[in-house]
Design a protein around this motif. Structure first.
Motif, short mmCIF file in Angstrom:
data_model
loop_
_atom_site.label_atom_id
_atom_site.label_comp_id
_atom_site.label_asym_id
_atom_site.label_seq_id
_atom_site.Cartn_x
_atom_site.Cartn_y
_atom_site.Cartn_z
N LEU A 100 -13.55 21.81 21.44
CA LEU A 100 -14.67 21.23 21.87
C LEU A 100 -15.09 20.08 20.75
CD1 LEU A 100 -17.43 21.06 23.35
CD2 LEU A 100 -18.12 22.73 22.08
N VAL A 101 -14.99 20.47 19.40
CA VAL A 101 -15.48 19.48 18.55
C VAL A 101 -14.74 18.22 18.48
CG1 VAL A 101 -15.57 19.05 16.15
CG2 VAL A 101 -16.62 21.37 17.03
N ALA A 102 -13.20 18.63 18.66
CA ALA A 102 -12.23 17.55 18.71
C ALA A 102 -12.32 16.52 20.19
CB ALA A 102 -10.94 18.10 18.63
N ASP A 103 -12.75 17.23 21.23
CA ASP A 103 -12.82 16.35 22.45
C ASP A 103 -14.29 15.37 22.07
OD1 ASP A 103 -10.73 17.57 22.98
OD2 ASP A 103 -11.60 19.07 24.62
N VAL A 104 -15.22 16.09 21.64
CA VAL A 104 -16.69 15.54 21.82
C VAL A 104 -16.43 14.21 20.79
CG1 VAL A 104 -19.09 15.56 21.02
CG2 VAL A 104 -18.06 17.29 22.34
N ARG A 105 -15.80 14.49 19.54
CA ARG A 105 -15.60 13.73 18.69
C ARG A 105 -14.82 12.24 19.30
NH1 ARG A 105 -18.88 14.15 15.34
NH2 ARG A 105 -18.83 15.50 13.71
N ALA A 106 -13.64 12.68 19.97
CA ALA A 106 -12.85 11.53 20.65
C ALA A 106 -13.79 10.74 21.63
CB ALA A 106 -11.71 12.33 21.35
N ALA A 107 -14.49 11.47 22.45
CA ALA A 107 -15.32 10.79 23.51
C ALA A 107 -16.64 10.23 23.04
CB ALA A 107 -15.97 11.87 24.51
N ASP A 108 -17.23 10.42 21.72
CA ASP A 108 -18.25 9.93 21.19
C ASP A 108 -18.32 10.14 19.31
OD1 ASP A 108 -20.65 8.73 20.32
OD2 ASP A 108 -21.77 9.91 21.62
N PRO A 109 -17.39 9.29 18.88
CA PRO A 109 -17.24 9.45 17.18
C PRO A 109 -18.73 9.67 16.89
CG PRO A 109 -15.71 7.85 18.21
CD PRO A 109 -16.76 8.09 19.43
N SER A 110 -19.91 8.89 17.04
CA SER A 110 -20.99 8.85 16.47
C SER A 110 -21.99 9.89 16.82
CB SER A 110 -21.75 7.69 16.78
OG SER A 110 -22.04 7.49 18.26
N CYS A 111 -21.60 11.07 17.59
CA CYS A 111 -22.53 11.84 18.18
C CYS A 111 -22.53 13.13 16.97
CB CYS A 111 -21.83 12.56 19.24
SG CYS A 111 -22.91 14.19 19.96
N PRO A 112 -23.74 13.46 16.34
CA PRO A 112 -24.04 14.26 15.57
C PRO A 112 -23.70 15.94 16.22
CG PRO A 112 -25.95 12.80 15.36
CD PRO A 112 -25.13 12.62 16.67
N ILE A 113 -22.72 16.60 15.35
CA ILE A 113 -22.68 17.97 15.93
C ILE A 113 -23.22 18.94 15.06
CG2 ILE A 113 -21.10 19.64 16.71
CD1 ILE A 113 -19.12 17.34 17.52
N VAL A 114 -24.04 19.77 15.77
CA VAL A 114 -24.69 20.81 14.55
C VAL A 114 -24.44 22.12 15.37
CG1 VAL A 114 -26.71 22.04 13.98
CG2 VAL A 114 -26.75 19.67 14.37
N LEU A 115 -23.68 23.26 14.37
CA LEU A 115 -23.22 24.47 14.77
C LEU A 115 -23.88 25.54 14.03
CD1 LEU A 115 -19.23 23.86 14.19
CD2 LEU A 115 -20.57 23.24 16.16
N VAL A 116 -24.65 26.56 14.82
CA VAL A 116 -25.32 27.63 14.29
C VAL A 116 -24.46 28.71 14.26
CG1 VAL A 116 -27.36 28.77 14.25
CG2 VAL A 116 -27.46 26.55 15.03
N ASP A 117 -23.65 29.11 12.87
CA ASP A 117 -23.15 30.45 12.78
C ASP A 117 -24.02 31.64 12.90
OD1 ASP A 117 -21.44 32.45 12.53
OD2 ASP A 117 -20.76 31.46 10.34
N ASP A 118 -24.06 32.30 13.88
CA ASP A 118 -24.98 33.48 14.08
C ASP A 118 -24.51 34.65 13.51
OD1 ASP A 118 -27.56 34.60 15.00
OD2 ASP A 118 -26.38 35.37 16.79
N GLY A 119 -24.04 34.73 12.30
CA GLY A 119 -23.69 35.98 11.44
C GLY A 119 -22.11 36.24 11.89
N SER A 120 -21.27 35.33 12.19
CA SER A 120 -19.71 35.75 12.34
C SER A 120 -19.27 36.31 11.28
CB SER A 120 -19.03 34.57 12.57
OG SER A 120 -19.64 33.92 13.73
N ASP A 121 -18.19 37.32 11.39
CA ASP A 121 -17.57 38.02 10.07
C ASP A 121 -16.92 36.92 9.29
OD1 ASP A 121 -18.43 40.31 11.56
OD2 ASP A 121 -16.59 40.73 12.22
#
Length: 217
Positions: A17-38
């Motif tokens: 997902l991150v790679a595809d969005v980066r390719a489609a719109d390199p200027s798009c900020p991406i914010v991930l919220v890691d909800d307590g992953s191991d």
């Protein structure tokens, strides 16, 4: 546009997902919220916010909204699931509709392509939602949603910490008279949507409690 992705125990779908969005719109900020992953999520080039323990999808979205309102003021937000279901093309289409209308925009899935569990659950909630709110929403359970910047503080006040939060948002929008637009999307399901963290009984109970708490009159 800012892309907001709540994640918990993500698999390779998040990297795609991150790679595809980066390719489609390199200027798009991406914010991930890691909800307590191991294993803490790492994503170069993305902003990663962390919950030390799992708090739920709703809590993760609220954390993201609060951050984006401060760091990216005035930008529309598109929320997507981190398992690879949503394409970069559809994410950008939802964002474009938000910019065009200033409304909340839902990316609605084609019913015939849903796994049986998702198809039945969505059909029931769709009809209950229409009966209780008077609004016709084709896909009440979609994880691809776009919001205009002026709603971010409002979204932070909608109750709910887990999967019921997204239904609460629709109910609250109906109650407040906020417009809801809908854009058809092509969703990819992997292994019958086996990566979903939706717990069928407990989470469904939360969702229907939100619906049944709505009073039209």
């Amino acid at each position: 546009m800012v892309l907001l992705v709540p994640v918990y125990q993500p698999d390779a779908g998040l990297s795609r997902l991150v790679a595809d969005v980066r390719a489609a719109d390199p200027s798009c900020p991406i914010v991930l919220v890691d909800d307590g992953s191991d294993v803490p999520v790492e994503a170069p080039g993305c902003t990663v916010l962390r919950h030390p323990i799992n708090q739920g999808k709703g809590a993760a979205l609220k954390t993201g909204f609060a951050h984006i309102a401060v760091v990216h003021p005035g930008e529309p937000v598109v929320c997507a699931d981190g398992d690879g279901q949503h394409s970069a093309e559809d994410i950008l289409r939802v964002a474009a509709r938000v910019r065009e209308t200033g409304h909340t925009v839902l990316g609605v899935r084609r019913v015939r392509r849903m796994p049986p569990r998702s198809r039945v659950g969505n059909a029931i909630t769709r009809e209950v939602f229409r009966a209780t709110t008077g609004r016709w929403v084709r896909d009440t359970q979609t994880g691809l949603r776009g919001y205009p910047p002026h709603l971010l503080s409002w979204l932070g006040r909608v109750p709910g910490a887990r999967f019921e939060y997204e239904m609460n948002v629709l109910v609250a929008a109906a109650r407040a008279g906020h417009p809801i637009d809908q854009v058809e999307i092509a969703t990819t399901y992997l292994n019958g949507n086996a990566s979903s963290h939706f717990g069928s009984v407990r989470d469904a109970a939360r969702v229907y409690r939100a619906l049944l708490g709505f009073t039209r009159f």
